[in-house]
Design an enzyme around this catalytic site. Structure first.
Site, short mmCIF file in Angstrom:
data_model
loop_
_atom_site.label_atom_id
_atom_site.label_comp_id
_atom_site.label_asym_id
_atom_site.label_seq_id
_atom_site.Cartn_x
_atom_site.Cartn_y
_atom_site.Cartn_z
N GLU A 197 5.56 61.09 14.46
CA GLU A 197 6.78 59.08 15.17
C GLU A 197 7.37 59.33 14.30
OE1 GLU A 197 4.73 56.79 16.62
OE2 GLU A 197 6.57 55.34 15.69
N ARG B 252 1.98 45.67 7.11
CA ARG B 252 1.01 45.75 9.10
C ARG B 252 -0.11 46.49 8.30
NH1 ARG B 252 4.67 49.75 12.39
NH2 ARG B 252 6.60 48.73 12.48
N ARG C 209 1.38 56.64 6.24
CA ARG C 209 0.28 54.78 7.03
C ARG C 209 0.01 53.70 6.06
NH1 ARG C 209 -0.72 54.09 11.97
NH2 ARG C 209 -0.47 56.17 12.53
N SER D 170 10.78 54.90 16.79
CA SER D 170 9.95 54.55 18.57
C SER D 170 11.13 53.69 18.70
CB SER D 170 8.97 53.94 18.27
OG SER D 170 8.17 53.85 19.17
N ARG E 40 8.07 58.07 5.87
CA ARG E 40 7.92 58.40 6.61
C ARG E 40 9.64 59.68 6.49
NH1 ARG E 40 4.33 56.68 12.19
NH2 ARG E 40 2.26 55.94 11.34
#
Length: 436
Positions: free
Chosen positions: A357, A270, A285, A360, A398
């Site tokens: 988070e 990403r 991230r 999702s 994560r």
RNA sequence: GGAGGAUUGGCCGAGCGGCCUAAGGCGCACGAUUGGAAAUCGUGUUGGGGCAACACCCCUCACGGGUUCGAAUCCCGUAUCCUCCGCCA
């Protein structure tokens, strides 16, 4: 992508629902594009029918005239008329092409209709908490964050990652790398063994069409890494949702085989454009991380139930690891482009004193399936619409951060969840980088 | 990277410029027959789109162009698969 006709039938209802996610639907414009297309197609169809009749006449005339030696003037005239028709068809076809492209361009950029179950709002602050599982641990000391823990143990190395690739990359070393692999193996074993998913190994580079099928394109080009090498133009996948969901693009699935449950462990790439300064520390991230993804394809009317099922599978990952987390329902304006309803699972991060988070889980309804051309048919030939769902189950980085932080001891060691031990071969990470 | 071959409906397989609105078979669905079944017989069976319309019409023989009044059929390009050579993990 929406079906233009369905959207127009919904009318003001569609406008209202899209407004909840901040999208202004131009109904009149859509109506105009849609009828322009219908008119153009109708005209081409008429001309083609006429052209076929003309060709038949020429054939018959040629046959009748073949016995005589004269040049049949009538035949020449017929041919001339057929030729003219052909030119008119060509013009009409160009208009169809233009009209379809114009309609499609608009349809591709309209986001999915939020479910009425999604709360109002446009940020994570508007999410509604569904449940909390576990109590945030009370440490008798100041908990360290995963960066401090990982670097001290020598299992995470951000300096060398930056040397290799720049900001937002990580290197895991020794037991750190083993822990990554162990987490992935653990999740895959859980989903394939207990939750009934089929594991896949899929391409990490996909075409523009594939990216369009799941909705990353054409709108979110800037979020993706793109490789334009040689005569190919491929994109690095931002999640395994893309290849897994598109496996059945342009296929008609036997309805009795639904639901399909697929999982894959892949790297995710990403660009994180627009997130400058956010989560710059650690592995929360990154431009590249790995994740075990869950994808389900089911009959359209089952998607609500399927979402709850999939959410349960993601939660099981955390429960098995004994991690503290909560579940929230995202606000209509905070969901992804393709989602109609999304649950986020948030894990407790002691260093940030908050939930972050970690998964999702989204019900995309028929939105992606329509884009990707995924349909279903039962044994009697009855057609059915397909719904797609996707959820993380779970991201490795994560999860690793949460394990390090939630399972840390005062001396800087980490006691791994029991469930991971068969996969790591050790149960403790010690401050000096050794294992036990 | 090079040479050759292939690609037809859910499957097998005919077809080599107009009668392809694709033969035939298998499978599947429905019906007849039967006490019930098998066998047999009949009917149906790609997928899209235009339209109020299961009427009618258009498109679809891997995909995209072209030739022709007319293309599954001829020509060009692309993709995929197979065989061989080269290279490589």
């Amino acid at each position: 992508m929406h079906d233009a006709r369905l959207l127009l039938e919904l009318g003001d209802e569609a406008v209202r629902r899209l407004a909840r996610r901040g999208y202004t639907l131009d109904l009149a414009g859509l109506e105009a594009l849609s009828s322009r297309r219908a008119r153009a197609i109708g005209r081409v169809d008429e001309l083609r029918a006429e052209s076929k009749r003309a060709a038949g006449e020429v054939g018959r005339a040629a046959k009748a005239g073949s016995s005589s030696t004269e040049v049949p003037a009538e035949l020449t005239a017929l041919k001339e008329r057929a030729r003219e028709l052909k030119d008119r068809i060509r013009e009409a076809e160009d208009e169809v092409e233009a009209a379809e492209a114009a309609l499609r361009d608009v349809l591709l950029t309209i986001p999915n209709l939020p479910s009425d179950d999604a709360p109002d709002g446009d940020s994570d602050a508007d999410a509604v908490e569904v449940r909390r599982v576990g109590e945030p641990p009370a440490f008798g000391f100041t908990p360290r964050d995963h960066v401090a823990l990982g670097e001290a143990m020598g299992i995470l190395d951000f300096g060398r990652a930056a040397k290799l690739s720049g900001a937002r990359f990580s290197v895991a070393r020794g037991p750190g790398a083993v822990l990554e692999r162990a987490l992935a193996s653990f999740f895959l074993a859980l989903h394939t063994g207990r939750h009934g998913y089929t594991e896949f190994s899929v391409p990490h580079l996909v075409t523009r069409e594939t990216m369009t099928g799941t909705g990353q394109l054409p709108k979110f080009e800037e979020d993706l890494f793109r490789t334009g090498t040689g005569d190919r133009d491929l994109y690095l996948i931002p999640t395994a949702e893309v290849p897994l969901t598109n496996l059945h693009a342009d296929e008609i699935l036997p309805a009795e085989e639904l639901p399909l449950a697929y999982t894959a462990w892949t790297p995710c790439f990403r660009s994180e454009a627009g997130s400058y300064g956010r989560d710059t520390r650690g592995i929360l991230r990154l431009h590249q991380f790995s994740k075990v993804e869950l994808v389900r394809l089911c009959a359209a009317e089952e998607s609500g139930r399927e979402l709850e099922t999939m959410l349960g599978h993601a939660e099981t990952c955390l429960q098995e690891l004994g991690l503290v987390y909560r579940v929230v329902r995202l606000a209509a304006g905070d969901m992804g482009f393709a989602a109609q309803l999304t649950y986020d699972v948030e894990v407790w991060l002691p260093s940030q004193d908050t939930y972050r988070e970690i998964s999702s889980c989204s019900d995309c309804g028929t939105f992606q399936a329509r884009r990707a051309g995924i349909r279903a048919k039962d044994a009697h030939g009855g057609r059915g619409q397909v719904a797609t769902l996707n959820g993380s189950g779970l991201p490795i980085g994560r999860t690793m951060a949460a394990v390090l932080e939630q399972c840390q001891d005062e001396d800087g060691s980490v006691t791994l969840p029991e469930a991971l031990v068969p996969f790591t071969g050790f149960r403790r990470l010690l401050p000096d980088g050794s294992t036990d």
